[in-house]
Design a protein around this motif. Sequence first.
Motif, PDB file in Angstrom:
ATOM      1  N   TYR A  61       0.895  -1.410   0.053  1.00 29.86           N
ATOM      2  CA  TYR A  61      -0.028   0.206   0.173  1.00 29.86           C
ATOM      3  C   TYR A  61       0.766   1.219   0.187  1.00 29.86           C
TER       4      TYR A  61
ATOM      5  N   SER B 203      -2.436   7.744   7.135  1.00 33.66           N
ATOM      6  CA  SER B 203      -2.323   7.723   8.713  1.00 33.66           C
ATOM      7  C   SER B 203      -1.950   9.109   9.071  1.00 33.66           C
TER       8      SER B 203
ATOM      9  N   MET C 155     -13.115  -3.369   1.534  1.00 28.53           N
ATOM     10  CA  MET C 155     -12.758  -4.561   2.040  1.00 28.53           C
ATOM     11  C   MET C 155     -13.804  -5.319   2.667  1.00 28.53           C
TER      12      MET C 155
HETATM   13  C1  GLA Z   1      -7.689   5.291   3.571  1.00 26.08           C
HETATM   14  C2  GLA Z   1      -8.238   4.093   2.832  1.00 26.08           C
HETATM   15  C3  GLA Z   1      -8.300   2.840   3.939  1.00 26.08           C
HETATM   16  C4  GLA Z   1      -6.945   2.536   4.438  1.00 26.08           C
HETATM   17  C5  GLA Z   1      -6.495   3.992   5.091  1.00 26.08           C
HETATM   18  C6  GLA Z   1      -5.196   3.703   5.669  1.00 26.08           C
HETATM   19  O1  GLA Z   1      -8.640   5.739   4.524  1.00 26.08           O
HETATM   20  O2  GLA Z   1      -9.310   4.555   2.421  1.00 26.08           O
HETATM   21  O3  GLA Z   1      -8.743   1.789   3.233  1.00 26.08           O
HETATM   22  O4  GLA Z   1      -6.282   2.276   3.428  1.00 26.08           O
HETATM   23  O5  GLA Z   1      -6.702   4.910   4.289  1.00 26.08           O
HETATM   24  O6  GLA Z   1      -4.653   4.939   6.346  1.00 26.08           O
END
Ligand code: GLA
Length: 523
Positions: free
Chosen positions: A123, A132, A248
Amino acid sequence: MFVYVKRIAVVALLLVTFLVSPARPALALDNGLARTPPMGFNNWNSTQCRAEFNEAMVKGIADLFVSRGLKAAGYQYVNLDDCWARPQRDGSGNLVPDPARFPNGIKAVADYVHGKGLKFGIYTSAGTMTCSPIGFPGGLDHEDQDAKLFASWGVDYLKYDNCNNQGRDAVERYTRMRDALARTGRPIVFAICEWGSTRPWLWAGPVGNLWRSTGDIEDNWNSVLNIIRQNSVLAPYARPGAWNDPDMLEVGNGGLTDTEYRTHFALWAMMSAPLLIGSDLRTASNATFDILTNAGLIAVDQDPLGHQAYVVRNSSGQWVFSKVLSNGDRAVALFNENATATTITTSAAQVGMNAAASYGLRDLWTGSSSTTSGAISVTVPAHGTAVYRVSGGSAYAGRQLVSQASGQCLDVHDNVVVNDGPVEIFTCNGGANQRWNFTPAGELRVYDGTRCLDVFNGNTAAGTRVLQWECNGGANQQFRLNANGTITAVQSGLCLDVNGGATTPGTGIIIWTCHNQPNQVWS
Ligand code: GLA
């Protein structure tokens, strides 16, 4: 002489159409991957950035994929989400794995996963930082360097997020990473994660293998229901190699009942969604494993035709979904959104099947089989979903409408008629693809999609063979399907009209004009 003149006219028309048409994008990202929706695991829904997201967890999931039959059921990708990296790149500008979570680096984890016969995903974000708040570097303007690093680690799947994008154009940002991944020479599934914010279903087909269609899923009923509402209308856009991604799975994370998780899983399968397990399988219940390994539903999700289910009906929270399957069967889901049990009734005809004396019904939750003369009716618990695989009905014997030239306004998708019998896919003014079919009675009927070009009120006038279309809110268009297969305009309209009010006699060739764009030639 007439035929000769007509041929010249058609050739000239083709030439004009060719010259004025913009280059058409490819049907889907041409990397040969994700021909069916990806299946696997991602840690985010269970761990977010907590310390339990680490090498031991990822290896443990890979172990369970094998020992608990998930690999055999079709799950393949073991994917890392945000927070795997250190907050700073190294002196050469490379991303660095967090040494506390991944003391042996990422390649060691990828090798372990590959050693189990599985694939490995990672990712980052199409921005300066990931999502984050801790602050990890993103891939924007580092596309080639990051793609090369991922490829060198053996990455098979990249989820590319949208945070901290500096207001830069989404198509440009995602296309840059698509091209960087292609330059590595390694096959890497490209998952676009911009939360549906720029309507990626309109542009992302040639850019990514899947695109998030909504904001983040949460482990509660309202979140799952809202996503069903948003994603179910996007059926016309899904196709092999290019999938709507309603996010997911939350199955097993504890915020829903098992009945609700069954609805979540069944409708994700109906909607041809990626099936990325989001619970920590090391502590998951047997009920969770049972849901996730339901072979009948996985087959529905993974059906190679790649048609997302369309909504046949949604009235008072009683939903009927129908999904065309490659062998001519239909998957039919009866979903009760309401808080009390209710009987939901549909029929083989309503879900689009041809007439037959008897149909087979296989209940995909219980595995039991039965037959019906047409009615499909069941009491569905609150928030529950019954799903059947329905077989039977004569093979399609109707006509197909085939475009003779590529046009700008109304066109068979990529000039190819979808090869499942009756279904035609049109694009219209860059809007949603439109799917139609000829019924055995010879009516051209809307198959799904309601956005651009649609049967007026959702119905043809039964028996009369009169078709009524509306186009972009313009005047209704009425056409008559003649016995010889031609279509004549019943009235003149503003948007889509038979040229001169007549088809070319005897040949079945139909010429349409659309919004003053080049004529469309069909037969
Ligand atoms: C976003 C994405 C999530 C996840 C977070 C990680 O919110 O949509 O699916 O990957 O970031 O920080």
